[in-house]
Design a protein around this motif. Sequence first.
Motif, PDB file in Angstrom:
ATOM      1  N   PHE A  20      30.560  -5.772  43.716  1.00 47.90           N
ATOM      2  CA  PHE A  20      30.475  -5.708  42.259  1.00 47.90           C
ATOM      3  C   PHE A  20      29.019  -5.469  41.873  1.00 47.90           C
ATOM      4  O   PHE A  20      28.125  -6.171  42.335  1.00 47.90           O
ATOM      5  N   PRO A  21      28.742  -4.462  41.038  1.00 51.92           N
ATOM      6  CA  PRO A  21      27.358  -4.102  40.728  1.00 51.92           C
ATOM      7  C   PRO A  21      26.574  -5.242  40.074  1.00 51.92           C
ATOM      8  O   PRO A  21      27.084  -5.944  39.207  1.00 51.92           O
ATOM      9  N   SER A  22      25.351  -5.411  40.526  1.00 54.55           N
ATOM     10  CA  SER A  22      24.478  -6.436  39.967  1.00 54.55           C
ATOM     11  C   SER A  22      23.788  -5.904  38.708  1.00 54.55           C
ATOM     12  O   SER A  22      23.524  -4.704  38.578  1.00 54.55           O
ATOM     13  N   GLU A  23      23.513  -6.807  37.792  1.00 58.31           N
ATOM     14  CA  GLU A  23      22.767  -6.427  36.591  1.00 58.31           C
ATOM     15  C   GLU A  23      21.265  -6.422  36.860  1.00 58.31           C
ATOM     16  O   GLU A  23      20.498  -5.898  36.053  1.00 58.31           O
ATOM     17  N   GLU A  24      20.850  -7.033  37.963  1.00 63.59           N
ATOM     18  CA  GLU A  24      19.432  -7.079  38.307  1.00 63.59           C
ATOM     19  C   GLU A  24      18.992  -5.749  38.918  1.00 63.59           C
ATOM     20  O   GLU A  24      19.768  -5.079  39.599  1.00 63.59           O
ATOM     21  N   PRO A  25      17.716  -5.357  38.708  1.00 65.91           N
ATOM     22  CA  PRO A  25      17.200  -4.130  39.333  1.00 65.91           C
ATOM     23  C   PRO A  25      17.288  -4.228  40.853  1.00 65.91           C
ATOM     24  O   PRO A  25      17.061  -5.285  41.428  1.00 65.91           O
ATOM     25  N   GLN A  26      17.658  -3.123  41.495  1.00 70.69           N
ATOM     26  CA  GLN A  26      17.847  -3.115  42.935  1.00 70.69           C
ATOM     27  C   GLN A  26      16.659  -2.508  43.661  1.00 70.69           C
ATOM     28  O   GLN A  26      16.211  -1.410  43.345  1.00 70.69           O
ATOM     29  N   SER A  27      16.162  -3.232  44.649  1.00 71.75           N
ATOM     30  CA  SER A  27      15.207  -2.648  45.580  1.00 71.75           C
ATOM     31  C   SER A  27      15.992  -2.001  46.710  1.00 71.75           C
ATOM     32  O   SER A  27      17.117  -2.396  47.005  1.00 71.75           O
ATOM     33  N   GLY A  28      15.413  -1.016  47.339  1.00 69.15           N
ATOM     34  CA  GLY A  28      16.093  -0.345  48.436  1.00 69.15           C
ATOM     35  C   GLY A  28      15.474   1.010  48.710  1.00 69.15           C
ATOM     36  O   GLY A  28      14.419   1.348  48.140  1.00 69.15           O
ATOM     37  N   SER A  29      16.119   1.781  49.580  1.00 71.60           N
ATOM     38  CA  SER A  29      15.568   3.063  50.001  1.00 71.60           C
ATOM     39  C   SER A  29      16.602   4.172  49.916  1.00 71.60           C
ATOM     40  O   SER A  29      17.744   3.996  50.360  1.00 71.60           O
ATOM     41  N   TYR A  30      16.188   5.308  49.361  1.00 72.42           N
ATOM     42  CA  TYR A  30      16.980   6.531  49.415  1.00 72.42           C
ATOM     43  C   TYR A  30      16.591   7.267  50.690  1.00 72.42           C
ATOM     44  O   TYR A  30      15.398   7.493  50.954  1.00 72.42           O
ATOM     45  N   ILE A  31      17.597   7.641  51.500  1.00 74.54           N
ATOM     46  CA  ILE A  31      17.335   8.246  52.792  1.00 74.54           C
ATOM     47  C   ILE A  31      18.012   9.608  52.853  1.00 74.54           C
ATOM     48  O   ILE A  31      19.205   9.736  52.554  1.00 74.54           O
ATOM     49  N   ARG A  55      23.426   1.119  38.358  1.00 76.24           N
ATOM     50  CA  ARG A  55      23.866  -0.163  38.901  1.00 76.24           C
ATOM     51  C   ARG A  55      24.616   0.064  40.219  1.00 76.24           C
ATOM     52  O   ARG A  55      24.724  -0.833  41.038  1.00 76.24           O
ATOM     53  N   ILE A  56      25.156   1.255  40.379  1.00 78.55           N
ATOM     54  CA  ILE A  56      25.676   1.719  41.668  1.00 78.55           C
ATOM     55  C   ILE A  56      24.800   2.889  42.094  1.00 78.55           C
ATOM     56  O   ILE A  56      24.723   3.900  41.401  1.00 78.55           O
ATOM     57  N   LYS A  57      24.148   2.733  43.253  1.00 82.35           N
ATOM     58  CA  LYS A  57      23.211   3.768  43.686  1.00 82.35           C
ATOM     59  C   LYS A  57      23.687   4.538  44.910  1.00 82.35           C
ATOM     60  O   LYS A  57      23.233   5.659  45.138  1.00 82.35           O
ATOM     61  N   GLN A 113      11.284  -3.338  43.459  1.00 78.69           N
ATOM     62  CA  GLN A 113      11.423  -3.859  42.106  1.00 78.69           C
ATOM     63  C   GLN A 113      10.691  -5.182  41.972  1.00 78.69           C
ATOM     64  O   GLN A 113      10.823  -6.069  42.812  1.00 78.69           O
ATOM     65  N   ALA A 114       9.911  -5.308  40.903  1.00 77.84           N
ATOM     66  CA  ALA A 114       9.201  -6.558  40.634  1.00 77.84           C
ATOM     67  C   ALA A 114      10.183  -7.615  40.159  1.00 77.84           C
ATOM     68  O   ALA A 114      11.214  -7.310  39.550  1.00 77.84           O
ATOM     69  N   GLU A 115       9.851  -8.888  40.432  1.00 71.88           N
ATOM     70  CA  GLU A 115      10.728  -9.977  39.997  1.00 71.88           C
ATOM     71  C   GLU A 115      10.732 -10.090  38.471  1.00 71.88           C
ATOM     72  O   GLU A 115      11.751 -10.390  37.865  1.00 71.88           O
TER      73      GLU A 115
END
Length: 340
Positions: free
Chosen positions: A163-174, A144-146, A199-201
Amino acid sequence: MDAHTLRLFQRKAIKSKKEILEALSNYSSHLIHNEEHSSDAIFYRPALIELVNRFTERIINCDLAYLEKPFASYEIVITNIDINLNLVEYTKISLNENDEIESAESLVYESIVCINARFIPLEEFARRFSVDIEIATNWIKHRRIKCAEKRPSGWYVIETQGFPSEEPQSGSYIFIGESGDLSSVASLRENTRAFSILQAEKQSDLSDTVSFDSNDRLIEHRQMSNQELNSLENSLIRSQDVLFEDSFIEVIDEKVILNFKENPFIILKEDRILDFVTQLDLPEETKDVLKAMAEDNCGENLFIEVLDKLSLKEEFLTFANGVMAECEESHSPTCCKEMD
């Protein structure tokens, strides 16, 4: 691109160091005074303000040229991990019937100035949200924290983390290390600099992932099971050479006209502004200078500064805001549309 498009672009474009600083000052003021933020913004907004302040200090100490190329502009990009000043050159701009930019093609050159957000100890982050350290640790464990990293002294979290979201997070590791790539940290293809998760809806057992090299070329696009992705992300999160970018907080790409939410020199007909100057009780020579500033693509703020020295700034603000309010009420794009 025609002369009309160029004129509108230059009315908006950030072309100088002074305009960069004015835009940053306006953004900082918005952060400090505007309450239109999510409920947890009170916790990370101070960190974002401090990050913007550090970036501003760097800009003050930099030599930045005025951009003479017609369709070149400075652009400030603020994300959860850094702030960048970019030089952008537009190669194609399309306007709609209201003279707003409908689409654009551009070249973004290598970042000129970059300030990275700092990492804070997990204990400090937990205090910020009044939670136990065990809860904060579980937030990292369950991804939830990436944007976190494991150091010999313990866990650290990016200072701009909300504040961390409960929803799956889209984003990029760089990958940000001096040498190597993400394959040295996790089970990814060699030469992978950025690994993106889409992440799919709807809840799914599979996630789309995309890998890019240092030149932003696609290396691989594949679906991963949750189990495979969990293991991969846990390795990436722990690394001090990897950052997780999950959002663009803001892109600042338009100059700020002092004391206006919107640029009146774009919205108002130029004739209306010139008429305002004509009716002022001033020597004709002074009026001519003011008119020249109002007509100059780069003279807008100088125009307002001179009015301020003449004790006429408030009169112009009242005039311009009144005309723009009339246009908003009438919903007529032609009443304020700038004309050549």
